[in-house]
Design a protein around this motif. Structure first.
Motif: not given
Length: 229
Positions: A96, A73, A69-70, A43, A65-67, A61-63, A41
């Motif tokens: 997360a 999944s 979670k992807h 960024l 964490v999004k990675g 951090n949000a970016e 993933y």
């Protein structure tokens, strides 16, 4: 082979190094026709460096964490953040997702302790050298005294990393500048605490032990993937 989820892009140059090292490890372990089982993933470095420059750590951090979670999944078995600076988001990632995070500072601390290093000099981005996170996290894992360059030296190191190495620009004069900084501090070893620093410095350039976080972290990820640690 377990599936490694690699969060990259910080910078793309660093991500390529991790990809190469993981594939080299797979070939060494399983034979020349094999390659690493990983999912990337990436960024957007332009977005992330803007958050870095603005010290907007919530957005940064949000970016990350999004990675994470992807990747979770998608079924990866563990997360690897292929950047020293981006490990500032490590706690947020661990909170997360339910899968392991292979933390760079764990393997760095273990290696320095095993080598008997007592006073390593930490090189990295200004946030790594001058900020609280990396030194505090190392203090939880390592009993030695981590030295840092002076403020003006940190600015010079930051310029070399952020204006040159992340763009793949490796200059001999910048290597000499880094070596001069190392020599001034009386350290017994040096930490390459930015993923791109292995592009310009290595053990062959220093008389003291060099702890390359990129190589150490990639090796730890490979051991996990091979079920060896």
């Amino acid at each position: 082979m377990k599936l490694i989820g690699l969060i990259g892009g910080m910078s793309p140059e660093a991500t390529v190094i991790y990809y190469r090292l993981l594939n080299e490890a797979a070939r060494a372990r399983y034979g020349s026709l094999h390659s690493a089982n990983l999912m990337l993933y990436a960024l957007d470095y332009g977005v992330m460096i803007e958050h870095y420059d603005n010290r907007d750590w919530d957005a940064f951090n949000a970016e990350v964490v999004k990675g994470a979670k992807h990747l979770e999944s998608a079924g990866v078995d563990a997360i690897v953040i292929s950047s020293n600076t981006t490990h500032m988001a490590a706690d947020a990632v661990k909170a997360a997702v339910a899968i392991p995070l292979i933390h760079m500072l764990d393997v760095l601390a273990e290696t320095m302790t095993a080598a008997g290093a007592k006073s390593p000099l930490l090189l990295g981005t200004p946030v790594v050298m001058g900020g609280a996170y990396h030194r505090a996290e190392l203090a939880k894992r390592y009993s030695g005294e981590v030295l840092v360059p002076a403020e003006e030296e940190q600015a010079a190191i930051g310029r070399i990393i952020l204006d040159e190495l992340v763009l793949g620009d490796v200059r001999d004069e910048s290597r000499q500048e880094l070596l001069a900084i190392v020599e001034r501090h009386g350290a017994d070893s040096v930490i390459l605490g930015c993923t791109e620093l292995c592009m310009i410095l290595g053990q062959e350039h220093c008389d003291m032990p060099v702890f390359d976080t990129t190589g150490l972290h990639a090796a730890a990820a490979a051991r996990f993937a091979f079920g060896e640690g």
